[in-house]
Design a protein around this motif. Structure first.
Motif, short mmCIF file in Angstrom:
data_model
loop_
_atom_site.label_atom_id
_atom_site.label_comp_id
_atom_site.label_asym_id
_atom_site.label_seq_id
_atom_site.Cartn_x
_atom_site.Cartn_y
_atom_site.Cartn_z
N ALA A 215 -6.33 8.58 -1.46
CA ALA A 215 -7.55 9.23 -2.46
C ALA A 215 -7.25 9.61 -3.67
O ALA A 215 -6.02 10.33 -3.79
N PRO A 216 -7.68 9.70 -4.73
CA PRO A 216 -7.15 9.95 -6.20
C PRO A 216 -7.32 11.36 -6.58
O PRO A 216 -8.30 12.08 -5.84
N MET A 217 -6.59 12.23 -6.85
CA MET A 217 -6.55 13.26 -7.28
C MET A 217 -7.44 13.57 -8.37
O MET A 217 -8.00 12.79 -9.42
N ARG B 238 -2.73 11.00 -10.32
CA ARG B 238 -2.03 10.49 -8.97
C ARG B 238 -2.69 10.54 -7.77
O ARG B 238 -3.83 10.80 -7.85
N LEU B 239 -2.31 9.84 -7.07
CA LEU B 239 -2.98 9.89 -5.33
C LEU B 239 -2.61 11.23 -4.78
O LEU B 239 -1.60 11.83 -4.98
N SER C 2 0.94 -1.24 -0.03
CA SER C 2 0.10 -0.08 -0.06
C SER C 2 0.82 1.10 0.02
O SER C 2 2.02 1.48 0.77
N PRO C 3 0.43 2.24 -1.00
CA PRO C 3 1.27 3.57 -0.88
C PRO C 3 1.23 4.38 0.51
O PRO C 3 0.30 4.20 1.21
N ARG D 186 -4.77 -5.38 3.81
CA ARG D 186 -4.10 -4.11 3.27
C ARG D 186 -4.49 -2.99 4.01
O ARG D 186 -5.59 -2.95 4.78
N GLN D 187 -3.52 -1.92 3.92
CA GLN D 187 -3.68 -0.81 4.66
C GLN D 187 -4.32 0.44 3.72
O GLN D 187 -3.77 0.54 2.68
N TRP D 188 -5.07 1.14 4.45
CA TRP D 188 -5.57 2.40 3.91
C TRP D 188 -5.47 3.60 4.50
O TRP D 188 -5.40 3.60 5.82
#
Length: 229
Positions: free
Chosen positions: A94-96, A101-102, A88-89, A122-124
């Motif tokens: 949230a997407p722009m 990009r995020l 996970s980044p 997975r992590q958010w």
């Protein structure tokens, strides 16, 4: 050279080729597999009726002690390690709107979500922007429900030794975990097909080949010696 020697040489070369093409393999596991393969297929002493067992002979080939051998087995015990797959980044996910990009800003909320089939998490993470918070709400709700029916995670680490040798690996893993990790309660992870059918089956990694703790087709040698596949 006898036909048996030629066959042993060919099988060992094939085993070594498979070992070196397996990118997940730690060095210690690689050394153990190659040593066991050498003892079973190439060792000049392999036909000597007075020779020690393959496990003892492999320990001599590796020039190590019994504790190290069991440590290598314990490190290969099938298990789930969340740190191995979660890529996970960092930052807000949230997407722009106008940029592909995020968001990437520092997060103020974070939570994990469970995959309903693999059991992997997975992590958010999301920042304080109202738009990002709005995007996060349905994901957070979905993630909350995902843990109410979370299956036992499919192993994503270990389980390499049974890919190369037919043997009753389950009690070996259990003994190794008790001796080295002091975990007397270790049991082979239940797999997806076990959860649905209740029957034993090979553990399956979504990204690689199947694996199992025990031998799927026991041979005459499987009770006391690993038999190269």
């Amino acid at each position: 050279m006898s036909p048996d020697d030629r066959d042993g040489m060919l099988r060992y070369d094939q085993l070594a080729s498979r070992v070196y093409s397996e990118r997940r393999m730690p060095q210690g596991t690689r050394d153990l597999i190659l040593a066991l393969g050498w003892v079973a297929l190439r060792d000049p002493r392999r036909h000597d009726p007075a020779a020690e067992g393959q496990w003892t002979r492999a320990r001599e080939v590796l020039n190590t002690d019994n504790k190290t051998m069991w440590t290598l087995v314990a490190e290969d015990a099938p298990r789930y390690d969340p740190a191995l797959h979660d890529d996970s980044p960092w930052g807000c996910q949230a997407p722009m709107v106008r940029v592909n990009r995020l968001c990437g800003r520092n997060t103020i909320i974070g939570f994990s979500e469970c995959d309903p089939f693999t059991g992997w998490s997975r992590q958010w993470g999301f920042c304080s922007r109202p738009r990002c918070q709005q995007y996060a709400r349905p994901i957070e709700e979905r993630a909350r429900h995902s843990f109410t029916q979370r299956p036992e995670p499919i192993p994503n680490a270990g389980g390499l030794l049974p890919l190369f040798f037919t043997w009753d690996w389950e009690p070996k893993y259990r003994k190794a975990m008790e001796l080295i990790k002091h975990q007397s309660s270790w049991e082979p992870p239940r797999t997806a097909c076990q959860r649905t059918s209740g029957r034993p089956c090979r553990a399956t990694s979504p990204s690689r080949r199947s694996r199992s703790c025990g031998s799927s087709r026991p041979t005459a040698k499987s009770s006391n010696s690993p038999d190269p596949r």
